[in-house]
Motif scaffolding. Sequence first.
Motif, PDB file in Angstrom:
ATOM      1  N   ASP A 138     -46.129  62.520 -26.919  1.00 36.54           N
ATOM      2  CA  ASP A 138     -47.451  63.047 -26.545  1.00 36.54           C
ATOM      3  C   ASP A 138     -48.368  62.042 -25.830  1.00 36.54           C
ATOM      4  OD1 ASP A 138     -49.354  64.987 -26.248  1.00 36.54           O
ATOM      5  OD2 ASP A 138     -50.149  64.826 -28.275  1.00 36.54           O
ATOM      6  N   PRO A 139     -47.903  61.426 -24.747  1.00 33.78           N
ATOM      7  CA  PRO A 139     -48.764  60.467 -24.051  1.00 33.78           C
ATOM      8  C   PRO A 139     -50.023  61.112 -23.464  1.00 33.78           C
ATOM      9  CG  PRO A 139     -46.752  60.869 -22.793  1.00 33.78           C
ATOM     10  CD  PRO A 139     -46.573  61.531 -24.127  1.00 33.78           C
ATOM     11  N   VAL A 140     -49.915  62.392 -23.091  1.00 31.00           N
ATOM     12  CA  VAL A 140     -51.102  63.068 -22.556  1.00 31.00           C
ATOM     13  C   VAL A 140     -52.130  63.238 -23.682  1.00 31.00           C
ATOM     14  CG1 VAL A 140     -51.919  65.250 -21.594  1.00 31.00           C
ATOM     15  CG2 VAL A 140     -49.850  64.196 -20.669  1.00 31.00           C
ATOM     16  N   GLY A 141     -51.650  63.566 -24.873  1.00 30.56           N
ATOM     17  CA  GLY A 141     -52.542  63.649 -26.041  1.00 30.56           C
ATOM     18  C   GLY A 141     -53.220  62.311 -26.308  1.00 30.56           C
ATOM     19  N   ASN A 174     -45.401  60.924 -14.432  1.00 29.92           N
ATOM     20  CA  ASN A 174     -46.249  61.487 -13.370  1.00 29.92           C
ATOM     21  C   ASN A 174     -47.406  62.288 -13.956  1.00 29.92           C
ATOM     22  OD1 ASN A 174     -44.699  60.370 -11.406  1.00 29.92           O
ATOM     23  ND2 ASN A 174     -43.429  62.202 -11.092  1.00 29.92           N
ATOM     24  N   GLU A 175     -47.110  63.069 -14.977  1.00 29.38           N
ATOM     25  CA  GLU A 175     -48.167  63.867 -15.625  1.00 29.38           C
ATOM     26  C   GLU A 175     -49.231  62.966 -16.233  1.00 29.38           C
ATOM     27  OE1 GLU A 175     -47.480  67.021 -18.735  1.00 29.38           O
ATOM     28  OE2 GLU A 175     -45.802  67.409 -17.381  1.00 29.38           O
ATOM     29  N   VAL A 176     -48.758  61.899 -16.854  1.00 24.99           N
ATOM     30  CA  VAL A 176     -49.677  60.966 -17.511  1.00 24.99           C
ATOM     31  C   VAL A 176     -50.592  60.319 -16.472  1.00 24.99           C
ATOM     32  CG1 VAL A 176     -49.732  58.720 -18.672  1.00 24.99           C
ATOM     33  CG2 VAL A 176     -48.212  60.502 -19.501  1.00 24.99           C
ATOM     34  N   GLN A 177     -49.978  59.923 -15.352  1.00 23.13           N
ATOM     35  CA  GLN A 177     -50.781  59.260 -14.315  1.00 23.13           C
ATOM     36  C   GLN A 177     -51.846  60.199 -13.768  1.00 23.13           C
ATOM     37  OE1 GLN A 177     -47.448  57.736 -12.276  1.00 23.13           O
ATOM     38  NE2 GLN A 177     -47.926  55.603 -12.781  1.00 23.13           N
ATOM     39  N   GLU A 178     -51.456  61.451 -13.612  1.00 25.48           N
ATOM     40  CA  GLU A 178     -52.405  62.446 -13.114  1.00 25.48           C
ATOM     41  C   GLU A 178     -53.577  62.585 -14.090  1.00 25.48           C
ATOM     42  OE1 GLU A 178     -51.609  66.954 -12.352  1.00 25.48           O
ATOM     43  OE2 GLU A 178     -50.138  65.691 -11.303  1.00 25.48           O
ATOM     44  N   ARG A 179     -53.248  62.669 -15.379  1.00 22.12           N
ATOM     45  CA  ARG A 179     -54.283  62.867 -16.394  1.00 22.12           C
ATOM     46  C   ARG A 179     -55.207  61.648 -16.509  1.00 22.12           C
ATOM     47  NH1 ARG A 179     -54.858  66.959 -20.376  1.00 22.12           N
ATOM     48  NH2 ARG A 179     -53.145  67.947 -19.277  1.00 22.12           N
ATOM     49  N   ALA A 180     -54.655  60.468 -16.245  1.00 25.04           N
ATOM     50  CA  ALA A 180     -55.480  59.252 -16.348  1.00 25.04           C
ATOM     51  C   ALA A 180     -56.469  59.169 -15.202  1.00 25.04           C
ATOM     52  CB  ALA A 180     -54.572  58.025 -16.353  1.00 25.04           C
ATOM     53  N   ALA A 181     -56.171  59.845 -14.121  1.00 23.95           N
ATOM     54  CA  ALA A 181     -57.085  59.985 -12.986  1.00 23.95           C
ATOM     55  C   ALA A 181     -57.749  58.674 -12.579  1.00 23.95           C
ATOM     56  CB  ALA A 181     -58.132  61.046 -13.301  1.00 23.95           C
ATOM     57  N   LYS A 182     -56.956  57.656 -12.484  1.00 23.22           N
ATOM     58  CA  LYS A 182     -57.432  56.360 -11.983  1.00 23.22           C
ATOM     59  C   LYS A 182     -58.588  55.756 -12.785  1.00 23.22           C
ATOM     60  CE  LYS A 182     -55.582  56.576  -7.366  1.00 23.22           C
ATOM     61  NZ  LYS A 182     -54.972  57.893  -7.329  1.00 23.22           N
ATOM     62  N   ASP A 183     -58.725  56.123 -14.035  1.00 20.73           N
ATOM     63  CA  ASP A 183     -59.713  55.462 -14.903  1.00 20.73           C
ATOM     64  C   ASP A 183     -59.319  53.980 -15.000  1.00 20.73           C
ATOM     65  OD1 ASP A 183     -60.962  54.315 -17.126  1.00 20.73           O
ATOM     66  OD2 ASP A 183     -61.009  56.200 -18.243  1.00 20.73           O
ATOM     67  N   PRO A 184     -60.210  53.067 -14.581  1.00 15.95           N
ATOM     68  CA  PRO A 184     -59.822  51.646 -14.563  1.00 15.95           C
ATOM     69  C   PRO A 184     -59.584  51.067 -15.966  1.00 15.95           C
ATOM     70  CG  PRO A 184     -62.152  51.912 -14.048  1.00 15.95           C
ATOM     71  CD  PRO A 184     -61.575  53.288 -14.116  1.00 15.95           C
ATOM     72  N   ASP A 185     -60.027  51.782 -16.997  1.00 16.55           N
ATOM     73  CA  ASP A 185     -59.821  51.273 -18.357  1.00 16.55           C
ATOM     74  C   ASP A 185     -58.555  51.840 -19.011  1.00 16.55           C
ATOM     75  OD1 ASP A 185     -62.043  49.768 -18.062  1.00 16.55           O
ATOM     76  OD2 ASP A 185     -63.366  51.044 -19.255  1.00 16.55           O
ATOM     77  N   ILE A 186     -57.828  52.656 -18.249  1.00 11.68           N
ATOM     78  CA  ILE A 186     -56.528  53.114 -18.751  1.00 11.68           C
ATOM     79  C   ILE A 186     -55.433  52.338 -18.025  1.00 11.68           C
ATOM     80  CG2 ILE A 186     -54.936  55.057 -19.032  1.00 11.68           C
ATOM     81  CD1 ILE A 186     -57.246  56.957 -19.039  1.00 11.68           C
ATOM     82  N   HIS A 187     -54.605  51.658 -18.776  1.00 14.47           N
ATOM     83  CA  HIS A 187     -53.536  50.844 -18.183  1.00 14.47           C
ATOM     84  C   HIS A 187     -52.201  51.504 -18.497  1.00 14.47           C
ATOM     85  CE1 HIS A 187     -56.512  47.611 -17.624  1.00 14.47           C
ATOM     86  NE2 HIS A 187     -57.012  48.100 -18.737  1.00 14.47           N
ATOM     87  N   ILE A 188     -51.630  52.128 -17.490  1.00 17.02           N
ATOM     88  CA  ILE A 188     -50.324  52.767 -17.690  1.00 17.02           C
ATOM     89  C   ILE A 188     -49.261  51.813 -17.160  1.00 17.02           C
ATOM     90  CG2 ILE A 188     -48.884  54.746 -17.076  1.00 17.02           C
ATOM     91  CD1 ILE A 188     -51.558  56.295 -16.799  1.00 17.02           C
ATOM     92  N   LEU A 189     -48.424  51.354 -18.040  1.00 19.38           N
ATOM     93  CA  LEU A 189     -47.451  50.327 -17.632  1.00 19.38           C
ATOM     94  C   LEU A 189     -46.033  50.862 -17.790  1.00 19.38           C
ATOM     95  CD1 LEU A 189     -48.995  47.332 -19.647  1.00 19.38           C
ATOM     96  CD2 LEU A 189     -49.699  48.201 -17.410  1.00 19.38           C
ATOM     97  N   LEU A 190     -45.323  50.868 -16.677  1.00 20.06           N
ATOM     98  CA  LEU A 190     -43.892  51.195 -16.748  1.00 20.06           C
ATOM     99  C   LEU A 190     -43.172  49.854 -16.859  1.00 20.06           C
ATOM    100  CD1 LEU A 190     -41.769  53.406 -16.693  1.00 20.06           C
ATOM    101  CD2 LEU A 190     -41.649  53.151 -14.222  1.00 20.06           C
ATOM    102  N   LEU A 191     -42.724  49.562 -18.044  1.00 17.60           N
ATOM    103  CA  LEU A 191     -42.272  48.191 -18.323  1.00 17.60           C
ATOM    104  C   LEU A 191     -40.786  47.987 -18.063  1.00 17.60           C
ATOM    105  CD1 LEU A 191     -44.033  47.583 -21.746  1.00 17.60           C
ATOM    106  CD2 LEU A 191     -44.793  46.842 -19.493  1.00 17.60           C
TER     107      LEU A 191
END
Length: 404
Positions: A228-231, A265-282
């Motif tokens: 549930d990353p979107v959650g 991709n869904e997660v990135q869309e939901r984060a909508a470029k919020d600079p305080d959300i760091h999505i890392l594909l490690l």
Amino acid sequence: MSRLESYVPIVGSSVIDDLKILATRLSGKVIQNINSTSLGGGVAEILNRMIPLLKELGVDARWDVIKGGEEFFDVTKKFHNALHGRQEEIGDGDFDVFMKASEENIRDINTYGDIVFVHDPQPIALVKKKKDNKWIWRCHIDVSKPDQKVWNFLRNFIASYEAAVFSSPTFSQQLDIRQFLISPSIDPLSDKNKELPPETIEEVLNKYEIPKDKPIITQISRFDYLKDPVGVIEVYKQVKRYIDCRLILAGGTASDDPESIKVLNEVQERAAKDPDIHILLLPHNDIIINALQRASDIILQKSIREGFGLTVAEALWKEKPVVASNVGGIRLQIKHKYSGLLCHSIEGASFAVKQLLNSPAYARRLAQNGRENVRNNYLLTRHLREYMLLFLSLYHQDQDVVYL
Ligand code: UDP
């Protein structure tokens, strides 16, 4: 100091002495583990730590990985989700794909072990090769409410095993073979969990351009619907209305998990470029995960289903306050309001995160209790002991008492 002796300061010498005694009783036996990926996900994580330690104990433990194409792993991912109770469209064609790849593995994989230890559904059909050796099926999934079609299909194979192992009592099923309850574990000395100097943590934060200017909430998980990353992003957004904070959502992929790019991709869309959300594909790098967990103020695990959730144990071992869903194996690790906070919804999770951020002393107490729970119950040494006892029990099926 040998690797084995390094555990003495953490668990005490008697635990290590027990392991040595049990290992001598297994001398001459080959324990062959078989799963579907050597990297990514909890099973590979555990085997990568367990096999070398068994070898050091003198047990001839080995590890083979089955092969499968994209089609096969698409099907096994659907099986995985359906066994966890998620709605999936599964037709006869899917079972055919599963059997076709299984037949190829049956042809190609040498099942030489005195004990063949098969992990999860992907390699389950290999048991058709069974001769006079002993076979164990290890289920890492929460199968408390499995899709009946998939479960019945698997049952036909499970019936040929000597024993099945589940992580939690609530996952056990009506079966004609012996069942064992053994929960997973983490290795306190691995790169994933060992202590890190503050400079390493800082380096990792710098590498990913994450300032340490506000509280950090983190979930580490494969990009998977059931995690549930979107959650998690929704939880962060609700917390953020009251407390300024950052969110790290970090995860990699596993070679047997075809869904991750879609979820990412869904997660990135939901984060909508919020600079305080760091999505890392490690990349696969345990020090990075370790550092991110240690840099965090709160660890979230908002899974919809969870077999065990090694990430929870990893966070608790690092004495981090954890907010996690009240599902599956997470319940073994977190007693609500004692060793973390359990939640049932996005609102519940954000309430819990706010509570912990507002009460650091309470958060610290939960985290300390969490670490002790992991020390007593979820370290590799306990897991090794139970596995070795399981292996030995296969040779003493009818005895009530076995003298070691
Ligand atoms: N993990 C990792 N890199 C990632 C995501 C997860 O090394 O990008 C690790 C995580 O630290 C944990 C394991 O993979 O050790 C995941 O196990 P868990 O039981 O939490 O979930 P699973 O992936 O098996 O469903």
